[in-house]
Structure formats: structure tokens, C-alpha cells
Scaffold this motif. Structure first.
Motif, PDB file in Angstrom:
ATOM      1  N   ALA A 118       0.839  -1.193   0.000  1.00 21.08           N
ATOM      2  CA  ALA A 118       0.000   0.000   0.000  1.00 21.08           C
ATOM      3  C   ALA A 118       0.873   1.241   0.000  1.00 21.08           C
ATOM      4  O   ALA A 118       1.957   1.258   0.593  1.00 21.08           O
ATOM      5  N   GLY A 119       0.403   2.233  -0.675  1.00 22.48           N
ATOM      6  CA  GLY A 119       1.124   3.494  -0.714  1.00 22.48           C
ATOM      7  C   GLY A 119       0.976   4.239   0.600  1.00 22.48           C
ATOM      8  O   GLY A 119       0.274   3.807   1.512  1.00 22.48           O
ATOM      9  N   GLU A 120       1.622   5.364   0.673  1.00 21.88           N
ATOM     10  CA  GLU A 120       1.539   6.173   1.875  1.00 21.88           C
ATOM     11  C   GLU A 120       0.120   6.703   2.026  1.00 21.88           C
ATOM     12  O   GLU A 120      -0.506   7.117   1.059  1.00 21.88           O
ATOM     13  N   ILE A 121      -0.369   6.660   3.237  1.00 22.29           N
ATOM     14  CA  ILE A 121      -1.714   7.171   3.469  1.00 22.29           C
ATOM     15  C   ILE A 121      -1.640   8.451   4.293  1.00 22.29           C
ATOM     16  O   ILE A 121      -0.720   8.638   5.090  1.00 22.29           O
ATOM     17  N   ILE A 122      -2.605   9.288   4.081  1.00 21.82           N
ATOM     18  CA  ILE A 122      -2.625  10.585   4.754  1.00 21.82           C
ATOM     19  C   ILE A 122      -3.569  10.517   5.942  1.00 21.82           C
ATOM     20  O   ILE A 122      -4.744  10.177   5.794  1.00 21.82           O
ATOM     21  N   VAL A 123      -3.037  10.818   7.103  1.00 21.99           N
ATOM     22  CA  VAL A 123      -3.848  10.833   8.314  1.00 21.99           C
ATOM     23  C   VAL A 123      -4.765  12.043   8.236  1.00 21.99           C
ATOM     24  O   VAL A 123      -4.306  13.165   8.055  1.00 21.99           O
ATOM     25  N   PRO A 124      -6.078  11.823   8.351  1.00 24.23           N
ATOM     26  CA  PRO A 124      -7.004  12.945   8.232  1.00 24.23           C
ATOM     27  C   PRO A 124      -6.853  13.938   9.390  1.00 24.23           C
ATOM     28  O   PRO A 124      -6.486  13.563  10.512  1.00 24.23           O
ATOM     29  N   GLU A 125      -7.174  15.171   9.092  1.00 19.34           N
ATOM     30  CA  GLU A 125      -7.032  16.246  10.071  1.00 19.34           C
ATOM     31  C   GLU A 125      -7.848  15.967  11.338  1.00 19.34           C
ATOM     32  O   GLU A 125      -7.384  16.209  12.450  1.00 19.34           O
ATOM     33  N   TYR A 152      -8.700   2.201   9.805  1.00 16.36           N
ATOM     34  CA  TYR A 152      -9.348   3.365  10.418  1.00 16.36           C
ATOM     35  C   TYR A 152      -9.105   4.637   9.604  1.00 16.36           C
ATOM     36  O   TYR A 152     -10.017   5.423   9.382  1.00 16.36           O
ATOM     37  N   ILE A 153      -7.892   4.823   9.172  1.00 11.37           N
ATOM     38  CA  ILE A 153      -7.565   6.024   8.396  1.00 11.37           C
ATOM     39  C   ILE A 153      -8.346   6.041   7.086  1.00 11.37           C
ATOM     40  O   ILE A 153      -8.921   7.066   6.699  1.00 11.37           O
ATOM     41  N   GLU A 154      -8.396   4.911   6.393  1.00 13.37           N
ATOM     42  CA  GLU A 154      -9.148   4.850   5.134  1.00 13.37           C
ATOM     43  C   GLU A 154     -10.635   5.070   5.373  1.00 13.37           C
ATOM     44  O   GLU A 154     -11.305   5.728   4.583  1.00 13.37           O
ATOM     45  N   TYR A 155     -11.151   4.523   6.463  1.00 14.35           N
ATOM     46  CA  TYR A 155     -12.560   4.691   6.813  1.00 14.35           C
ATOM     47  C   TYR A 155     -12.889   6.176   6.982  1.00 14.35           C
ATOM     48  O   TYR A 155     -13.903   6.668   6.474  1.00 14.35           O
ATOM     49  N   LEU A 156     -12.030   6.895   7.668  1.00  9.33           N
ATOM     50  CA  LEU A 156     -12.259   8.332   7.845  1.00  9.33           C
ATOM     51  C   LEU A 156     -12.041   9.098   6.538  1.00  9.33           C
ATOM     52  O   LEU A 156     -12.810  10.006   6.209  1.00  9.33           O
ATOM     53  N   ASN A 157     -11.028   8.730   5.779  1.00 12.79           N
ATOM     54  CA  ASN A 157     -10.737   9.437   4.523  1.00 12.79           C
ATOM     55  C   ASN A 157     -11.822   9.233   3.464  1.00 12.79           C
ATOM     56  O   ASN A 157     -11.980  10.070   2.575  1.00 12.79           O
ATOM     57  N   GLN A 158     -12.566   8.145   3.545  1.00  9.04           N
ATOM     58  CA  GLN A 158     -13.615   7.887   2.552  1.00  9.04           C
ATOM     59  C   GLN A 158     -14.828   8.786   2.748  1.00  9.04           C
ATOM     60  O   GLN A 158     -15.612   8.979   1.821  1.00  9.04           O
ATOM     61  N   ALA A 159     -14.993   9.326   3.937  1.00  7.76           N
ATOM     62  CA  ALA A 159     -16.130  10.215   4.203  1.00  7.76           C
ATOM     63  C   ALA A 159     -15.920  11.544   3.481  1.00  7.76           C
ATOM     64  O   ALA A 159     -14.826  12.100   3.496  1.00  7.76           O
ATOM     65  N   LYS A 160     -16.965  12.038   2.857  1.00  7.94           N
ATOM     66  CA  LYS A 160     -16.878  13.295   2.098  1.00  7.94           C
ATOM     67  C   LYS A 160     -17.202  14.507   2.991  1.00  7.94           C
ATOM     68  O   LYS A 160     -16.523  15.511   2.946  1.00  7.94           O
ATOM     69  N   ARG A 161     -18.253  14.367   3.783  1.00  2.19           N
ATOM     70  CA  ARG A 161     -18.712  15.500   4.603  1.00  2.19           C
ATOM     71  C   ARG A 161     -18.042  15.484   5.967  1.00  2.19           C
ATOM     72  O   ARG A 161     -17.755  14.429   6.532  1.00  2.19           O
ATOM     73  N   ASP A 162     -17.850  16.680   6.521  1.00  3.67           N
ATOM     74  CA  ASP A 162     -17.261  16.795   7.852  1.00  3.67           C
ATOM     75  C   ASP A 162     -18.135  16.114   8.903  1.00  3.67           C
ATOM     76  O   ASP A 162     -17.630  15.499   9.830  1.00  3.67           O
ATOM     77  N   ALA A 163     -19.460  16.235   8.752  1.00  2.00           N
ATOM     78  CA  ALA A 163     -20.377  15.612   9.711  1.00  2.00           C
ATOM     79  C   ALA A 163     -20.219  14.095   9.700  1.00  2.00           C
ATOM     80  O   ALA A 163     -20.268  13.447  10.753  1.00  2.00           O
ATOM     81  N   THR A 164     -20.021  13.533   8.527  1.00  2.00           N
ATOM     82  CA  THR A 164     -19.825  12.082   8.419  1.00  2.00           C
ATOM     83  C   THR A 164     -18.506  11.690   9.059  1.00  2.00           C
ATOM     84  O   THR A 164     -18.428  10.689   9.778  1.00  2.00           O
ATOM     85  N   LYS A 165     -17.472  12.467   8.809  1.00  2.00           N
ATOM     86  CA  LYS A 165     -16.167  12.184   9.420  1.00  2.00           C
ATOM     87  C   LYS A 165     -16.284  12.217  10.947  1.00  2.00           C
ATOM     88  O   LYS A 165     -15.744  11.348  11.632  1.00  2.00           O
ATOM     89  N   GLN A 166     -17.014  13.210  11.465  1.00  2.00           N
ATOM     90  CA  GLN A 166     -17.182  13.341  12.915  1.00  2.00           C
ATOM     91  C   GLN A 166     -17.940  12.147  13.486  1.00  2.00           C
ATOM     92  O   GLN A 166     -17.534  11.573  14.499  1.00  2.00           O
ATOM     93  N   SER A 167     -19.016  11.742  12.825  1.00  2.00           N
ATOM     94  CA  SER A 167     -19.789  10.598  13.342  1.00  2.00           C
ATOM     95  C   SER A 167     -18.968   9.320  13.262  1.00  2.00           C
ATOM     96  O   SER A 167     -19.048   8.458  14.144  1.00  2.00           O
ATOM     97  N   ARG A 168     -18.160   9.180  12.231  1.00  2.00           N
ATOM     98  CA  ARG A 168     -17.301   8.002  12.125  1.00  2.00           C
ATOM     99  C   ARG A 168     -16.247   7.996  13.228  1.00  2.00           C
ATOM    100  O   ARG A 168     -15.952   6.956  13.807  1.00  2.00           O
TER     101      ARG A 168
END
Length: 187
Positions: A118-125, A152-168
Motif C-alpha cells: 500500500a502506498g503512503e496514506i494521509i492521516v485525516p485532520e 481506520y484512516i481509510e474509513y475516515l478518509n472515505q467520508a466526504k462530509r465533515d459531519a460524516t467524518k465526525q460521526s465516524r
């Protein structure tokens, strides 16, 4: 199709009987029957809510003349292919023997689709902020295996909306603190 209230005893028994006829070694892995050749997983079987299936670990190499194999997760699954059955009448022993024989042949030849690193992944803000807010949370995350961290990182990165990221993030926080992986319940 069977209802969710039905079990797959008849279908699983028929499929297991066919696999038991082969030279493959049966094992129980992840709580399900898996058939191996010299330690290499060749085929497994299990019942799910809407179907029972065989899956071929290196199914990508099968010729699939009857067009029965599926890639259950396009874009994610590389080698694995499933063959789903919803009724016992769909189980054709000769057809299954043919597919299994080809899979065994490929295993003997050593055909195997090697995983691509897997390539380098970006930790979401949002996760970085959670780490800054709680040293306990960061420590628990750091103790996870790299694979679980990536899930976990991919799960958060797949969310488009901030609200979805927060709930995840709210959903996964207790799992991380308990040292569990996102998909542990499926393994």
C-alpha cells in the motif's frame, strides 16, 4: 431464494462433501472451513444471510467458463472470487469439481497474485486533532497493527462530509481505545 430465517445446512453440507473428495487439506480458519494445498489457501465456504458461497483465494486466475465468479468488492479485492448459491438446486457437482480442480492446479503451479504494498496514506485532520486532544487515544492508536491503523484512516478518509467524518470518529473511538480493528468482527 431462502429467507433469512432459513439456514444453509443442506447447501453447506453438499459443498463440503464435494471439497472433502479432493486432495485438499481441510482446516478451520476464522471459524469456517478452508481447504488448502501445502499450506496455501485454495477455497473456503460459508453461509451468509442471503447466500452460501465458495470463494477461491486465487480465483482471479480461474478461467470461469460458466461466468459464475464474482469479485465481491470491486476495486479492493484483487485475487479472491466468490461463487454464490441461493438454493441447493444451483449446486452442480461436476461444475464445482471442475472449478476446484483448476484452482488446485493453479495452487500446485504456485500461481499467486502477490499483494501490492500500500502506498503512503494521509492521516485525516480530524484524527490528528483527536490525537492532540487525548494522549490516551493516540497511544491506543499507536499500539494497533499497521493494518488496523490503515483501516481506520481509510474509513475516515472515505467520508466526504465533515459531519460524516465526525460521526465516524465517534463510532471508532471506543473501538480504538479497546485495541480492536475496524473489521475485527468479520475476521
Amino acid at each position: 431464494m431462502k429467507s433469512a430465517a432459513n439456514d444453509w445446512t443442506e447447501e453447506l453440507s453438499a459443498l463440503q462433501g464435494l471439497l472433502d473428495e479432493t486432495e485438499l487439506t481441510p482446516l478451520i480458519k476464522w471459524g469456517i472451513p478452508v481447504y488448502c494445498h501445502e499450506g496455501q489457501h485454495v477455497v473456503g465456504l460459508a453461509g451468509f444471510k442471503n447466500f452460501v458461497c465458495l470463494w477461491f483465494y486465487q480465483g482471479v486466475f480461474l478461467s470461469d467458463p460458466d461466468r459464475v465468479l464474482l469479485n465481491a468488492q470491486e476495486g479492493k479485492t484483487k485475487a479472491l472470487r466468490q461463487w454464490r448459491f441461493t438454493e441447493s438446486s444451483e449446486i452442480n457437482p461436476e461444475q464445482i469439481r471442475s472449478y476446484v480442480a483448476e484452482a488446485i492446479s493453479h495452487a500446485k503451479e504456485g500461481k499467486k497474485l502477490a499483494p501490492v504494498p500500500a502506498g503512503e496514506i494521509i492521516v485525516p485532520e480530524i484524527l490528528e486533532k483527536a490525537f492532540q486532544s487525548s494522549q490516551e487515544f493516540q497511544s491506543a492508536f499507536d499500539q494497533l497493527t499497521p493494518g488496523k491503523q490503515r483501516e481506520y484512516i481509510e474509513y475516515l478518509n472515505q467520508a466526504k462530509r465533515d459531519a460524516t467524518k465526525q460521526s465516524r470518529l465517534e463510532k471508532i473511538t471506543p473501538m480504538i481505545l479497546e485495541g480492536k480493528g475496524l473489521n475485527d468482527k468479520y475476521k
